[in-house]
Motif scaffolding. Structure first.
Motif, PDB file in Angstrom:
ATOM      1  N   GLY A  39       4.239  19.291  22.446  1.00 21.62           N
ATOM      2  CA  GLY A  39       4.122  18.361  21.331  1.00 21.62           C
ATOM      3  C   GLY A  39       5.214  18.525  20.288  1.00 21.62           C
ATOM      4  O   GLY A  39       6.393  18.681  20.610  1.00 21.62           O
ATOM      5  N   PHE A  40       4.811  18.497  19.031  1.00 22.57           N
ATOM      6  CA  PHE A  40       5.726  18.633  17.907  1.00 22.57           C
ATOM      7  C   PHE A  40       6.503  19.947  17.984  1.00 22.57           C
ATOM      8  O   PHE A  40       7.678  20.003  17.645  1.00 22.57           O
ATOM      9  N   TYR A  41       5.836  21.004  18.427  1.00 24.03           N
ATOM     10  CA  TYR A  41       6.482  22.319  18.507  1.00 24.03           C
ATOM     11  C   TYR A  41       7.625  22.303  19.523  1.00 24.03           C
ATOM     12  O   TYR A  41       8.689  22.876  19.289  1.00 24.03           O
ATOM     13  N   LYS A  42       7.418  21.634  20.643  1.00 23.20           N
ATOM     14  CA  LYS A  42       8.467  21.512  21.659  1.00 23.20           C
ATOM     15  C   LYS A  42       9.645  20.708  21.105  1.00 23.20           C
ATOM     16  O   LYS A  42      10.806  21.073  21.311  1.00 23.20           O
ATOM     17  N   LEU A  43       9.346  19.629  20.390  1.00 22.01           N
ATOM     18  CA  LEU A  43      10.400  18.828  19.769  1.00 22.01           C
ATOM     19  C   LEU A  43      11.175  19.661  18.759  1.00 22.01           C
ATOM     20  O   LEU A  43      12.408  19.653  18.752  1.00 22.01           O
ATOM     21  N   GLY A  44      10.454  20.389  17.922  1.00 21.30           N
ATOM     22  CA  GLY A  44      11.105  21.254  16.940  1.00 21.30           C
ATOM     23  C   GLY A  44      11.992  22.294  17.596  1.00 21.30           C
ATOM     24  O   GLY A  44      13.111  22.556  17.151  1.00 21.30           O
ATOM     25  N   SER A  45      11.512  22.873  18.687  1.00 25.08           N
ATOM     26  CA  SER A  45      12.291  23.858  19.429  1.00 25.08           C
ATOM     27  C   SER A  45      13.587  23.240  19.950  1.00 25.08           C
ATOM     28  O   SER A  45      14.655  23.837  19.857  1.00 25.08           O
ATOM     29  N   GLY A  46      13.476  22.015  20.489  1.00 27.15           N
ATOM     30  CA  GLY A  46      14.662  21.327  21.002  1.00 27.15           C
ATOM     31  C   GLY A  46      15.678  21.054  19.918  1.00 27.15           C
ATOM     32  O   GLY A  46      16.890  21.215  20.122  1.00 27.15           O
ATOM     33  N   LEU A  47      15.203  20.670  18.742  1.00 31.41           N
ATOM     34  CA  LEU A  47      16.116  20.392  17.630  1.00 31.41           C
ATOM     35  C   LEU A  47      16.795  21.668  17.134  1.00 31.41           C
ATOM     36  O   LEU A  47      17.987  21.663  16.813  1.00 31.41           O
ATOM     37  N   ILE A  48      16.035  22.743  17.075  1.00 32.50           N
ATOM     38  CA  ILE A  48      16.610  24.014  16.626  1.00 32.50           C
ATOM     39  C   ILE A  48      17.642  24.525  17.635  1.00 32.50           C
ATOM     40  O   ILE A  48      18.677  25.074  17.258  1.00 32.50           O
ATOM     41  N   ARG A  49      17.406  24.302  18.920  1.00 32.92           N
ATOM     42  CA  ARG A  49      18.331  24.778  19.960  1.00 32.92           C
ATOM     43  C   ARG A  49      19.692  24.071  19.901  1.00 32.92           C
ATOM     44  O   ARG A  49      20.662  24.562  20.472  1.00 32.92           O
ATOM     45  N   ILE A  50      19.747  22.942  19.217  1.00 33.39           N
ATOM     46  CA  ILE A  50      21.027  22.240  19.053  1.00 33.39           C
ATOM     47  C   ILE A  50      21.959  23.036  18.142  1.00 33.39           C
ATOM     48  O   ILE A  50      23.173  22.990  18.288  1.00 33.39           O
ATOM     49  N   MET A  51      21.366  23.799  17.222  1.00 38.45           N
ATOM     50  CA  MET A  51      22.154  24.591  16.273  1.00 38.45           C
ATOM     51  C   MET A  51      22.821  25.768  16.986  1.00 38.45           C
ATOM     52  O   MET A  51      22.337  26.219  18.022  1.00 38.45           O
ATOM     53  N   PRO A  52      23.910  26.254  16.402  1.00 38.46           N
ATOM     54  CA  PRO A  52      24.563  27.440  16.985  1.00 38.46           C
ATOM     55  C   PRO A  52      23.598  28.633  17.007  1.00 38.46           C
ATOM     56  O   PRO A  52      22.817  28.832  16.062  1.00 38.46           O
ATOM     57  N   GLU A  53      23.645  29.397  18.078  1.00 38.09           N
ATOM     58  CA  GLU A  53      22.728  30.523  18.249  1.00 38.09           C
ATOM     59  C   GLU A  53      22.825  31.531  17.106  1.00 38.09           C
ATOM     60  O   GLU A  53      21.809  32.055  16.640  1.00 38.09           O
ATOM     61  N   TRP A  54      24.034  31.797  16.632  1.00 34.08           N
ATOM     62  CA  TRP A  54      24.198  32.761  15.545  1.00 34.08           C
ATOM     63  C   TRP A  54      23.477  32.289  14.282  1.00 34.08           C
ATOM     64  O   TRP A  54      22.906  33.092  13.552  1.00 34.08           O
ATOM     65  N   LEU A  55      23.460  30.988  14.042  1.00 34.44           N
ATOM     66  CA  LEU A  55      22.806  30.443  12.859  1.00 34.44           C
ATOM     67  C   LEU A  55      21.281  30.539  12.990  1.00 34.44           C
ATOM     68  O   LEU A  55      20.585  30.903  12.041  1.00 34.44           O
ATOM     69  N   VAL A  56      20.785  30.242  14.161  1.00 34.93           N
ATOM     70  CA  VAL A  56      19.340  30.354  14.414  1.00 34.93           C
ATOM     71  C   VAL A  56      18.903  31.808  14.246  1.00 34.93           C
ATOM     72  O   VAL A  56      17.896  32.091  13.586  1.00 34.93           O
TER      73      VAL A  56
END
Length: 128
Positions: free
Chosen positions: A80-97
């Motif tokens: 659901g929303f959590y999966k969508l949020g995870s996908g959006l966060i994964r777009i960011m550079p790994e070092w930033l996450v």
């Protein structure tokens, strides 16, 4: 049967809320273990992990995920929303996450609060 073992800070309000979400969304697939519990200390010792780390730890098929990587994996599994949020966060550079995770982890008690007692989630015991 549990597919995942999740070791979390049982005193952290943010961590325990996330654990409750996992229990609700993933259910029997997840075994939630407070790091400060006797079981948590014992099992983490077997993994060679210090007894009170400052990050969530996920054990999946003998592979260990820590910190942001563990949270993103579990968010995806929650759907659901959590999966969508995870996908959006994964777009960011790994070092930033990872840096963002570290900032939240360092400040979690001040920002979200700390429980007086260790949270032990009620869940069905299943054989490991």
């Amino acid at each position: 049967m549990n597919r995942y073992k999740v070791f979390f800070d049982g005193y952290c309000v943010l961590c325990t809320r996330f654990a409750a979400i996992l229990l609700k969304r993933i259910g029997a697939s997840v075994c939630l273990i407070a790091m400060q519990s006797d079981r948590g200390k014992e099992e983490m010792g077997k993994l060679g992990v210090k007894s009170d780390p400052d990050e969530i730890i996920l054990l999946d098929d003998e592979e260990v995920y820590r910190g942001a990587k563990a949270v993103l994996f579990l968010m995806r599994e929650a759907g659901g929303f959590y999966k969508l949020g995870s996908g959006l966060i994964r777009i960011m550079p790994e070092w930033l996450v990872n840096r963002g995770y570290r900032v939240v982890a360092r400040n979690r008690y001040g920002w979200f609060g700390k429980r007086d007692t260790c949270y032990l989630p009620l869940q069905k015991e299943t054989p490991d």
